[in-house]
Design a protein around this motif. Structure first.
Motif, PDB file in Angstrom:
ATOM      1  N   PHE A 222      32.871  41.609  43.052  1.00  0.00           N
ATOM      2  CA  PHE A 222      33.358  43.153  42.204  1.00  0.00           C
ATOM      3  C   PHE A 222      33.881  43.878  43.286  1.00  0.00           C
ATOM      4  N   GLU A 223      34.285  43.869  44.124  1.00  0.00           N
ATOM      5  CA  GLU A 223      34.637  44.613  45.516  1.00  0.00           C
ATOM      6  C   GLU A 223      35.603  44.547  45.277  1.00  0.00           C
ATOM      7  N   GLN A 224      36.947  45.782  45.801  1.00  0.00           N
ATOM      8  CA  GLN A 224      38.069  46.082  45.429  1.00  0.00           C
ATOM      9  C   GLN A 224      38.629  45.624  47.182  1.00  0.00           C
TER      10      GLN A 224
ATOM     11  N   LYS B 113      49.316  47.339  56.308  1.00  0.00           N
ATOM     12  CA  LYS B 113      48.838  47.035  54.641  1.00  0.00           C
ATOM     13  C   LYS B 113      49.189  45.907  54.325  1.00  0.00           C
ATOM     14  N   LYS B 114      48.252  44.892  54.880  1.00  0.00           N
ATOM     15  CA  LYS B 114      47.868  44.037  54.435  1.00  0.00           C
ATOM     16  C   LYS B 114      46.166  43.913  53.913  1.00  0.00           C
ATOM     17  N   LEU B 115      46.398  42.980  52.722  1.00  0.00           N
ATOM     18  CA  LEU B 115      44.945  42.604  52.585  1.00  0.00           C
ATOM     19  C   LEU B 115      44.044  41.582  53.143  1.00  0.00           C
ATOM     20  N   ILE B 116      42.734  42.451  53.407  1.00  0.00           N
ATOM     21  CA  ILE B 116      41.175  41.963  54.011  1.00  0.00           C
ATOM     22  C   ILE B 116      40.503  40.539  52.977  1.00  0.00           C
ATOM     23  N   PRO B 117      40.435  39.855  53.476  1.00  0.00           N
ATOM     24  CA  PRO B 117      39.932  39.010  52.279  1.00  0.00           C
ATOM     25  C   PRO B 117      38.391  39.207  51.895  1.00  0.00           C
ATOM     26  N   LEU B 118      37.809  39.616  51.036  1.00  0.00           N
ATOM     27  CA  LEU B 118      36.548  39.892  51.028  1.00  0.00           C
ATOM     28  C   LEU B 118      35.650  38.435  51.947  1.00  0.00           C
TER      29      LEU B 118
ATOM     30  N   MET C 105      39.807  35.469  48.775  1.00  0.00           N
ATOM     31  CA  MET C 105      40.310  36.067  47.733  1.00  0.00           C
ATOM     32  C   MET C 105      40.805  36.043  46.060  1.00  0.00           C
ATOM     33  N   SER C 106      40.686  36.675  45.237  1.00  0.00           N
ATOM     34  CA  SER C 106      41.219  37.067  43.830  1.00  0.00           C
ATOM     35  C   SER C 106      41.952  37.470  43.264  1.00  0.00           C
ATOM     36  N   PHE C 107      42.763  37.082  42.699  1.00  0.00           N
ATOM     37  CA  PHE C 107      43.690  38.644  41.686  1.00  0.00           C
ATOM     38  C   PHE C 107      42.653  38.908  41.526  1.00  0.00           C
ATOM     39  N   GLY C 108      41.258  39.131  39.996  1.00  0.00           N
ATOM     40  CA  GLY C 108      40.455  39.590  39.483  1.00  0.00           C
ATOM     41  C   GLY C 108      40.171  40.648  40.664  1.00  0.00           C
ATOM     42  N   PHE C 109      39.656  41.030  42.092  1.00  0.00           N
ATOM     43  CA  PHE C 109      39.762  41.550  42.581  1.00  0.00           C
ATOM     44  C   PHE C 109      40.162  42.607  42.910  1.00  0.00           C
ATOM     45  N   ILE C 110      41.739  43.044  42.390  1.00  0.00           N
ATOM     46  CA  ILE C 110      42.675  43.820  42.252  1.00  0.00           C
ATOM     47  C   ILE C 110      42.628  43.997  41.051  1.00  0.00           C
ATOM     48  N   SER C 111      42.572  43.190  40.120  1.00  0.00           N
ATOM     49  CA  SER C 111      42.583  43.738  38.626  1.00  0.00           C
ATOM     50  C   SER C 111      41.365  44.334  37.864  1.00  0.00           C
ATOM     51  N   GLY C 112      40.404  43.876  38.218  1.00  0.00           N
ATOM     52  CA  GLY C 112      39.102  44.445  37.764  1.00  0.00           C
ATOM     53  C   GLY C 112      38.596  43.367  36.929  1.00  0.00           C
ATOM     54  N   ASN C 113      39.320  42.139  36.640  1.00  0.00           N
ATOM     55  CA  ASN C 113      38.751  41.136  36.175  1.00  0.00           C
ATOM     56  C   ASN C 113      38.914  41.301  34.782  1.00  0.00           C
TER      57      ASN C 113
END
Length: 264
Positions: free
Chosen positions: A45-47, A54-59, A67-75
Motif C-alpha cells: 500500500f506504498e506510493q 519524473k518516471k514512477l519506480i515500481p515497487l 505497479m498498480s493504479f491502486g498505489f497511486i489512487s489509494g485503492n
C-alpha cells in the motif's frame, strides 16, 4: 477474460511469482483502473517514488517489479473516468514507469473488451494472451468474446486456464458408514478417510474453449479455501504454501507459458 470474477488477478499474481522463482526478471502490472486488486493480493500500500526524470519506480515484492493504479489512487476512492482518461493512464503505465530490463511483464487486465484492451492492442506489441475462465456456460459466453478480440487484433492466444475447476472434499468418518455426496457414492478407506471432487460449476469449460481456439489447456485450478485465505492475507499461495498441490499447479502452468514464448 471477458468475464469478471473468474480469478484473473489471483492467477496473474501467482503466475508472476512462479516466473520470478524460475529466474526470469518479472514484472506485473495491474491495469484494472476501476478495481485494482494487486495492493490487497500483495499487501502493498506504498506510493511509488519517482526518478529525477519524473518516471514512477515500481515497487518490489517477492523479486518482482510491481505497479498498480491502486498505489497511486489509494485503492479506496472510486474512479469515475471516461474512456480517454483511462486510455491515457494505460499508456502512462508503459511510457512513464521505470520498468528496467524485464524478461516478462504480466498484465492483469480488467474484464471486458473496452478502452484498456483497445489501447494495449493499438500501442503495444504483446507476446500473447492467456485466457482465464470458469467452467460454466455463462462465463464462457463472455470469455469467448475476449479471446476472439485478441485474435482479431493479431495477439496470439497462448492457452486457456480453467479456474474454480471443482471442489475437493475430504474428511474422515466411521469406516462402516455409507456416504453419498451430490448423488455420488463415496468410497471410504479402511481407516475412514474419504475424498471426492464436486463440480459446483459444471466441468470442462476450459477444455471446450481451448479446443475451439485450438490452443493448449494450460491447467485446471480447483476452488480452494487456501487460495482465498492466502490472497486475502496479501501473500500469494505460491509464496504462502510453496509445496502445496495448488502452488505446484501454478508452477507447472508458468513453465508451460515460459516454454510457449519460444513458439511465438
Amino acid at each position: 477474460s471477458g468475464k469478471g470474477g473468474v480469478g484473473k488477478s489471483t492467477i496473474a499474481v501467482n503466475l508472476a511469482c512462479a516466473l520470478a522463482k524460475n529466474k526470469l526478471k518479472t514484472g506485473i502490472l495491474d491495469l484494472d483502473i476501476y478495481g485494482p486488486s494487486l495492493p490487497i493480493a500483495l499487501d502493498l500500500f506504498e506510493q511509488p517514488k519517482m526518478t529525477q526524470n519524473k518516471k514512477l519506480i515500481p515497487l518490489n515484492k517477492y523479486g518482482m517489479e510491481v505497479m498498480s493504479f491502486g498505489f497511486i489512487s489509494g485503492n479506496k476512492s472510486p474512479v469515475i473516468w471516461r474512456g480517454p482518461l483511462v486510455s491515457r493512464m494505460t499508456e502512462q503505465f508503459f511510457m512513464d514507469v521505470e520498468w528496467g530490463d524485464l524478461d516478462i511483464l504480466i498484465l492483469d487486465l480488467p474484464p471486458g473488451t473496452g478502452d484498456i484492451q483497445l489501447t494495449l492492442t493499438q500501442k503495444i506489441k504483446m507476446t500473447g494472451a492467456i485466457i482465464v475462465t470458469t467452467p460454466q456456460d455463462i462465463a464462457l459466453s463472455d470469455v469467448r468474446k475476449g479471446a476472439d478480440m485478441f485474435r482479431k487484433v493479431n495477439t496470439p492466444v497462448l492457452g486457456v486456464i480453467e479456474n474454480m475447476s471443482g471442489l475437493f472434499l475430504q474428511g474422515k468418518v466411521n469406516p462402516d458408514s455409507n456416504l453419498s455426496i451430490e448423488g455420488q457414492d463415496v468410497k471410504i478407506s479402511d481407516d475412514g478417510r474419504f475424498g471426492i471432487r464436486v463440480d459446483l460449476f459444471k466441468k470442462g469449460g476450459g477444455k471446450i474453449e481451448s479446443e475451439r481456439l485450438k490452443v493448449p489447456l494450460l491447467g485446471e485450478l480447483p476452488i480452494s479455501q487456501d487460495i482465498m485465505e492466502a490472497t486475502d492475507s496479501g501473500k500469494p499461495i505460491i509464496e504462502h504454501e510453496p509445496e502445496s498441490q495448488i502452488a505446484l499447479s501454478f508452477k507447472e502452468i508458468a513453465e508451460k507459458i515460459a516454454r510457449s514464448f519460444k513458439n511465438v
